[in-house]
Design a protein around this motif. Structure first.
Motif, PDB file in Angstrom:
ATOM      1  N   THR A 109       0.840  -1.206   0.000  1.00 14.45           N
ATOM      2  CA  THR A 109       0.000   0.000   0.000  1.00 14.45           C
ATOM      3  C   THR A 109       0.868   1.246   0.000  1.00 14.45           C
ATOM      4  O   THR A 109       0.600   2.211  -0.724  1.00 14.45           O
ATOM      5  N   GLN A 147      -7.223   0.658  -0.549  1.00 13.21           N
ATOM      6  CA  GLN A 147      -7.462  -0.610   0.156  1.00 13.21           C
ATOM      7  C   GLN A 147      -8.826  -0.592   0.865  1.00 13.21           C
ATOM      8  O   GLN A 147      -9.476  -1.616   0.981  1.00 13.21           O
ATOM      9  N   ASP A 180      -5.711  -1.414  -5.063  1.00  8.10           N
ATOM     10  CA  ASP A 180      -5.125  -1.977  -3.844  1.00  8.10           C
ATOM     11  C   ASP A 180      -6.082  -3.007  -3.261  1.00  8.10           C
ATOM     12  O   ASP A 180      -7.119  -2.651  -2.698  1.00  8.10           O
ATOM     13  N   GLU A 181      -5.740  -4.260  -3.412  1.00  9.64           N
ATOM     14  CA  GLU A 181      -6.560  -5.385  -2.940  1.00  9.64           C
ATOM     15  C   GLU A 181      -8.017  -5.274  -3.374  1.00  9.64           C
ATOM     16  O   GLU A 181      -8.919  -5.273  -2.533  1.00  9.64           O
TER      17      GLU A 181
HETATM   18 MG   LIG Z   1      -2.035  -2.814   2.005  1.00 11.11          MG
END
Ligand SMILES: [Mg+2]
Ligand SMILES: Nc1ncnc2c1ncn2[C@@H]1O[C@H](COP(=O)(O)OP(=O)(O)OP(=O)(O)O)[C@@H](O)[C@H]1O
Length: 305
Positions: A41, A81, A153-154
């Motif tokens: 991140t 995220q 992010d994810e």
């Molecule tokens: Mg992360």
């Protein structure tokens, strides 16, 4: 597309990113894979201009955040995220709002709504969306201005396998159009393998491995795996005499992990030996090496530990 040179970022003396350099070409789909706290991140947010490196430089299309913030904002679609929406806006209104920041009309919101498969939820308040629907909306917002660079992010963490697949298909469609560069962070090896041509494994703020999956596996993790659980311990000399054996390790008295050059060569002989020794195979699992094996080989830890 992206040139990261000797970037370091520390929090109270702790190096979340440690002298990292990475070059990403236009059109690449790159997965950043690594355990919790690896620095994924932090790295992505520095590319997005949300965090500043302590030292080193990051240039996107040859431009830095300091010199060209407006240009870079237009270039990127991002999903963080964690995403919070405005509860009392509907899904359609949310897309309209973000679209308006780019000077886009409502026609584009409707296109995106269709692309992310949320047509039926256009009039629902965002507060009532399920987890998977929220992730899709976050992706939709990132896609509004058809950015050449997408940073996610994810994007599929916590999604059920179906929803994850649906999101993958959206990204694969974009890949087919060849106008998008993607950087995606994930804990899912299958996701990295399915979507990305290039896998960058990050650990403790540094790059451990970088390349195509097959090349990574070939160079770091030779062989195939047979995992065996038996009713009685197998004699060591029998194991060592197996053809194609590279190495083996034992867990307890009855679990054995064999690394072999070729499963089809070793397995029939192994089964013959078991039969002649009247040892029962309680469980056998045969598989190729995965990124997780690679990570264990390099760090002694598992990716998802
Ligand atoms: Mg992360
Ligand atoms: N704002 C911050 N203040 C202090 N420490 C931070 C901050 N942001 C990140 N860190 C630390 O930097 C390291 C890297 O964090 P980062 O969020 O980049 O990891 P990650 O790879 O994204 O992990 P995850 O898979 O859990 O999302 C961690 O040890 C984290 O605790």
């Amino acid at each position: 597309m992206i040139e990261i040179s000797s970037v370091t970022k520390a929090f109270s003396g702790f190096r979340a990113i440690d002298n990292l350099s990475l070059h990403i070409r236009s059109g690449e789909y790159v997965a950043l894979l690594g355990p919790n706290g690896a620095g994924k991140t932090t790295l992505v947010e520095m590319i997005e201009g949300l965090q500043k490196p302590d030292s080193g430089t990051i240039a996107v299309m040859g431009k830095t955040w300091k010199q060209n913030p407006a240009y870079l904002r237009n270039l990127m679609g991002i999903s963080l995220q964690e995403t919070r929406f405005i509860d009392k806006l509907t899904v359609g209104e949310t897309l309209d709002l973000f679209g308006s920041f780019y000077g886009l009309g409502k026609g584009r919101s409707r296109e995106v709504l269709q692309l992310i498969g949320l047509e039926e939820k256009g009039r629902s308040f965002t507060v009532n969306l399920s987890g998977g629907q929220r992730q899709k909306l976050a992706l939709g917002i990132a896609l509004l201005n058809q950015p050449p660079l997408l940073l996610l992010d994810e994007p599929t963490t916590g999604l059920d396998p179906n929803a994850r697949r649906e999101l993958w298909e959206i990204l694969m469609t974009l890949k087919g159009q060849q106008r998008t560069t993607l950087i995606l962070t994930t804990h899912y090896m299958e996701e990295a393998q399915y979507l990305c041509d290039r896998i960058v494994i990050l650990d403790r703020g540094q790059i451990l491995a970088d390349g195509a999956l097959s090349a990574l596996l070939d160079s770091f993790a030779k062989g195939e795996i047979i995992e065996l659980e038996t009713s009685h311990p197998m004699p060591e000399n029998t194991l060592q005499a197996l053809p194609g054996l590279i190495e083996w390790s034992q867990e307890g008295t009855s679990k054995i992990k064999l690394t072999v050059t070729n499963i089809t060569l070793t397995l029939p002989i192994l089964l013959d030996k078991l039969r002649s020794l009247t040892i029962e195979a309680v469980a056998i699992e045969c598989r190729k090496k995965t990124l997780d094996d690679l990570f264990v080989a390099m760090t002694g830890r598992r990716l998802n530990e």
